[in-house]
Design a protein around this motif. Structure first.
Motif, PDB file in Angstrom:
ATOM      1  N   ALA A  15       0.834  -1.203   0.000  1.00 14.62           N
ATOM      2  CA  ALA A  15       0.000   0.000   0.000  1.00 14.62           C
ATOM      3  C   ALA A  15       0.873   1.259   0.000  1.00 14.62           C
ATOM      4  O   ALA A  15       0.559   2.245  -0.681  1.00 14.62           O
ATOM      5  N   SER A  16       1.965   1.223   0.750  1.00 13.84           N
ATOM      6  CA  SER A  16       2.866   2.381   0.768  1.00 13.84           C
ATOM      7  C   SER A  16       3.524   2.598  -0.585  1.00 13.84           C
ATOM      8  O   SER A  16       3.635   3.731  -1.059  1.00 13.84           O
ATOM      9  N   VAL A  17       3.958   1.512  -1.198  1.00 13.00           N
ATOM     10  CA  VAL A  17       4.594   1.617  -2.519  1.00 13.00           C
ATOM     11  C   VAL A  17       3.584   2.144  -3.527  1.00 13.00           C
ATOM     12  O   VAL A  17       3.906   3.023  -4.341  1.00 13.00           O
ATOM     13  N   ARG A  18       2.365   1.656  -3.464  1.00  8.04           N
ATOM     14  CA  ARG A  18       1.314   2.109  -4.380  1.00  8.04           C
ATOM     15  C   ARG A  18       1.051   3.615  -4.173  1.00  8.04           C
ATOM     16  O   ARG A  18       0.957   4.376  -5.132  1.00  8.04           O
ATOM     17  N   ALA A  19       0.953   4.048  -2.914  1.00  2.00           N
ATOM     18  CA  ALA A  19       0.723   5.468  -2.625  1.00  2.00           C
ATOM     19  C   ALA A  19       1.897   6.317  -3.099  1.00  2.00           C
ATOM     20  O   ALA A  19       1.707   7.423  -3.634  1.00  2.00           O
ATOM     21  N   LEU A  20       3.108   5.808  -2.922  1.00  2.00           N
ATOM     22  CA  LEU A  20       4.302   6.522  -3.365  1.00  2.00           C
ATOM     23  C   LEU A  20       4.334   6.629  -4.892  1.00  2.00           C
ATOM     24  O   LEU A  20       4.643   7.685  -5.452  1.00  2.00           O
ATOM     25  N   GLU A  21       3.982   5.553  -5.566  1.00  6.61           N
ATOM     26  CA  GLU A  21       3.951   5.565  -7.026  1.00  6.61           C
ATOM     27  C   GLU A  21       2.891   6.531  -7.551  1.00  6.61           C
ATOM     28  O   GLU A  21       3.140   7.291  -8.487  1.00  6.61           O
ATOM     29  N   GLN A  22       1.708   6.533  -6.935  1.00  7.51           N
ATOM     30  CA  GLN A  22       0.640   7.431  -7.374  1.00  7.51           C
ATOM     31  C   GLN A  22       1.034   8.896  -7.171  1.00  7.51           C
ATOM     32  O   GLN A  22       0.807   9.738  -8.040  1.00  7.51           O
ATOM     33  N   ALA A  23       1.619   9.189  -6.021  1.00 10.06           N
ATOM     34  CA  ALA A  23       2.029  10.571  -5.752  1.00 10.06           C
ATOM     35  C   ALA A  23       3.111  11.005  -6.730  1.00 10.06           C
ATOM     36  O   ALA A  23       3.096  12.138  -7.222  1.00 10.06           O
ATOM     37  N   THR A  24       4.035  10.097  -7.049  1.00 13.09           N
ATOM     38  CA  THR A  24       5.129  10.435  -7.960  1.00 13.09           C
ATOM     39  C   THR A  24       4.614  10.573  -9.389  1.00 13.09           C
ATOM     40  O   THR A  24       5.083  11.440 -10.135  1.00 13.09           O
ATOM     41  N   GLN A  25       3.652   9.749  -9.784  1.00 11.17           N
ATOM     42  CA  GLN A  25       3.068   9.876 -11.120  1.00 11.17           C
ATOM     43  C   GLN A  25       2.370  11.219 -11.290  1.00 11.17           C
ATOM     44  O   GLN A  25       2.338  11.776 -12.387  1.00 11.17           O
ATOM     45  N   ALA A  26       1.836  11.769 -10.196  1.00 16.18           N
ATOM     46  CA  ALA A  26       1.160  13.063 -10.269  1.00 16.18           C
ATOM     47  C   ALA A  26       2.136  14.183 -10.623  1.00 16.18           C
ATOM     48  O   ALA A  26       1.724  15.229 -11.121  1.00 16.18           O
ATOM     49  N   LEU A  27       3.431  13.971 -10.378  1.00 17.48           N
ATOM     50  CA  LEU A  27       4.432  14.968 -10.755  1.00 17.48           C
ATOM     51  C   LEU A  27       4.708  14.955 -12.243  1.00 17.48           C
ATOM     52  O   LEU A  27       5.372  15.860 -12.767  1.00 17.48           O
ATOM     53  N   GLY A  28       4.245  13.926 -12.924  1.00 14.19           N
ATOM     54  CA  GLY A  28       4.412  13.840 -14.368  1.00 14.19           C
ATOM     55  C   GLY A  28       5.820  13.447 -14.767  1.00 14.19           C
ATOM     56  O   GLY A  28       6.531  12.760 -14.030  1.00 14.19           O
TER      57      GLY A  28
END
Length: 163
Positions: A84-97
């Motif tokens: 879940a942490s990795v998924r949240a980290l990936e989603q937040a990082t993807q938002a940076l484009g």
């Protein structure tokens, strides 16, 4: 022929010319004192209120983040599972484009930034701290005209492997 000494030349001037030379020297000295001593000090004084307001706003922001950290600590809920942490980290990082690239190694994550906007970086840091339960352990960033460039290493209970 050589030029007469300065004192001899001074004696040759009429009282009116001497007064004009003294006045010109006083004006030059006054201008130099103004430009080198008074103007910079007055500039600092003019900017003092603006700087104080900016520092107060930054201090309030730090206090809000500290209160948020205390609330998270006092929460007592266990950290989310690693997935879940990795998924949240990936989603937040993807938002940076395209300005950010995430890589995971064990219980640490590294994010490579290239021209990331300051507001986007601040929002990303808040998201990964709250949602992924990770914090920056090391940052090597440089401000460029397009934003922040460098890398941020993250660690925390959210990235630790389950026992």
């Amino acid at each position: 022929m050589s030029a007469p000494p300065l004192s001899a030349r001074w004696q040759q001037l009429s009282p009116r010319e001497r007064a004009a030379v003294v006045l010109a020297a006083a004006l030059v000295a006054g201008a130099l004192v103004w430009w080198w001593l008074l103007a910079p000090a007055l500039s600092v004084l003019r900017q003092a209120d603006e700087r104080q307001a900016r520092w107060t706003a930054q201090w309030d922001q730090v206090q809000a983040l500290a209160a948020q950290a205390r609330a998270l600590r006092a929460d007592g809920t266990p950290p989310p599972p690693r997935e879940a942490s990795v998924r949240a980290l990936e989603q937040a990082t993807q938002a940076l484009g395209p300005t950010a690239r995430l890589s995971l190694q064990g219980d640490q994550a590294t994010v490579q930034l290239n021209g990331t906007a300051p507001d986007a970086l601040a929002q990303w840091l808040a998201q990964v701290r709250i949602n992924a339960r990770v914090v920056p352990t090391q940052a090597r960033l440089q401000r460029t005209p397009t934003g922040w460039t460098g890398q941020v290493q993250l660690a925390g209970p959210g990235l630790e492997a389950a026992p």
